[in-house]
Write a protein that holds these residues in place. Structure first.
Motif, short mmCIF file in Angstrom:
data_model
loop_
_atom_site.label_atom_id
_atom_site.label_comp_id
_atom_site.label_asym_id
_atom_site.label_seq_id
_atom_site.Cartn_x
_atom_site.Cartn_y
_atom_site.Cartn_z
N MET A 114 0.78 -1.05 0.05
CA MET A 114 -0.02 -0.08 0.05
C MET A 114 0.79 1.16 -0.09
SD MET A 114 -3.02 1.08 2.75
CE MET A 114 -4.26 -0.03 2.02
N CYS A 115 0.73 2.23 -0.61
CA CYS A 115 1.04 3.28 -0.98
C CYS A 115 0.93 4.28 0.37
CB CYS A 115 0.94 4.13 -2.14
SG CYS A 115 1.31 3.19 -3.73
N VAL A 116 1.77 5.28 0.39
CA VAL A 116 1.73 6.35 1.69
C VAL A 116 1.65 7.77 0.85
CG1 VAL A 116 3.03 7.55 3.31
CG2 VAL A 116 3.19 5.13 3.29
N ILE A 117 0.63 8.69 1.35
CA ILE A 117 0.42 9.96 0.98
C ILE A 117 0.63 10.62 2.26
CG2 ILE A 117 -1.24 11.62 0.20
CD1 ILE A 117 -0.76 9.31 -1.83
N ILE A 118 1.49 11.73 2.11
CA ILE A 118 1.91 12.37 3.16
C ILE A 118 1.61 14.29 2.65
CG2 ILE A 118 3.79 13.81 4.62
CD1 ILE A 118 5.29 11.10 3.73
N VAL A 119 0.75 14.79 3.51
CA VAL A 119 0.37 16.03 2.98
C VAL A 119 0.94 17.04 4.32
CG1 VAL A 119 -1.52 17.86 3.05
CG2 VAL A 119 -1.94 15.50 1.89
N ARG A 120 1.73 17.90 3.97
CA ARG A 120 2.68 18.63 4.89
C ARG A 120 2.27 20.00 4.75
NH1 ARG A 120 8.21 20.53 4.97
NH2 ARG A 120 7.20 21.82 3.59
N GLU A 121 1.57 20.62 5.60
CA GLU A 121 1.33 22.22 5.60
C GLU A 121 2.58 22.88 5.89
OE1 GLU A 121 -1.58 23.48 4.56
OE2 GLU A 121 -2.65 21.53 4.51
N PRO A 122 2.54 24.21 5.51
CA PRO A 122 3.73 25.18 5.74
C PRO A 122 4.00 25.50 6.89
CG PRO A 122 2.32 26.28 3.97
CD PRO A 122 1.55 25.06 4.51
N GLY A 123 5.41 25.38 7.11
CA GLY A 123 5.88 25.66 8.56
C GLY A 123 5.66 24.45 9.45
N ILE A 124 5.10 23.37 9.07
CA ILE A 124 5.32 22.27 9.82
C ILE A 124 6.50 21.21 9.68
CG2 ILE A 124 3.77 20.18 10.54
CD1 ILE A 124 2.66 22.52 11.44
N GLU A 125 6.99 20.59 10.57
CA GLU A 125 8.33 19.80 10.54
C GLU A 125 7.77 18.54 10.61
OE1 GLU A 125 12.45 19.29 12.38
OE2 GLU A 125 11.38 21.08 12.53
N ILE A 126 8.26 17.61 9.59
CA ILE A 126 8.09 16.04 9.79
C ILE A 126 9.29 15.42 10.17
CG2 ILE A 126 7.66 14.12 8.53
CD1 ILE A 126 5.46 15.44 6.87
N LYS A 133 10.30 24.22 3.24
CA LYS A 133 9.61 24.17 4.38
C LYS A 133 8.42 25.30 4.70
CE LYS A 133 13.27 27.28 6.36
NZ LYS A 133 14.31 27.46 7.12
N ASP A 134 8.30 26.40 3.87
CA ASP A 134 7.44 27.35 4.06
C ASP A 134 6.50 27.13 2.61
OD1 ASP A 134 8.67 28.66 6.01
OD2 ASP A 134 9.90 29.61 4.30
N GLN A 135 6.08 26.03 2.20
CA GLN A 135 5.32 25.66 1.11
C GLN A 135 4.70 24.26 1.50
OE1 GLN A 135 8.62 26.00 -0.29
NE2 GLN A 135 7.96 28.26 -0.30
N LYS A 136 3.29 24.26 0.94
CA LYS A 136 2.89 23.14 1.02
C LYS A 136 3.05 21.91 0.27
CE LYS A 136 -2.19 21.15 1.28
NZ LYS A 136 -3.33 21.35 1.33
N ILE A 137 3.31 20.79 0.98
CA ILE A 137 3.66 19.60 0.21
C ILE A 137 2.78 18.38 0.18
CG2 ILE A 137 5.57 17.78 0.23
CD1 ILE A 137 7.54 19.78 0.93
N ILE A 138 2.50 17.91 -1.13
CA ILE A 138 1.86 16.39 -1.05
C ILE A 138 2.77 15.63 -1.54
CG2 ILE A 138 -0.05 15.41 -1.92
CD1 ILE A 138 -1.61 18.05 -2.20
N ALA A 139 2.87 14.61 -0.89
CA ALA A 139 4.18 13.55 -1.56
C ALA A 139 3.59 12.05 -1.26
CB ALA A 139 5.24 13.33 -0.40
N HIS A 140 3.74 11.51 -2.44
CA HIS A 140 3.13 9.92 -2.79
C HIS A 140 4.37 9.15 -2.62
CE1 HIS A 140 2.18 6.78 -5.76
NE2 HIS A 140 1.04 6.48 -4.77
#
Length: 76
Positions: free
Chosen positions: A1-13, A63-70
């Motif tokens: 199964m794949c992983v989707i990560i949605v990271r909002e600006p300024g949030i650190e993973i 880090k200051d942009q929204k990211i969507i990763a698959h």
């Protein structure tokens, strides 16, 4: 199964979570960086598996942009 990560600006993973995602889902990734309505998409496939350091750098550089990763886990 794949992983989707949605990271909002300024949030650190936590980089360890990104490393883990790369190990569990090693068959390529796509990352979209959203900045002021423009989307840049980075696609990567390496037969040796995902390089977590590359993914971590993308997240740090944006880090200051929204990211969507698959992160992909290949199935038959």
């Amino acid at each position: 199964m794949c992983v989707i990560i949605v990271r909002e600006p300024g949030i650190e993973i936590d980089p360890d979570k990104l490393r883990s995602a790369c190990q569990v889902n090693p068959h390529g990734y796509g990352v979209s960086v959203i900045d002021r309505g423009k989307i840049e998409t980075i696609k990567n496939f390496n037969e040796k598996g995902n390089n977590p350091d590359e993914l971590i750098k993308i997240f740090e550089d944006a880090k200051d942009q929204k990211i969507i990763a698959h992160l992909r886990y290949m199935t038959k």
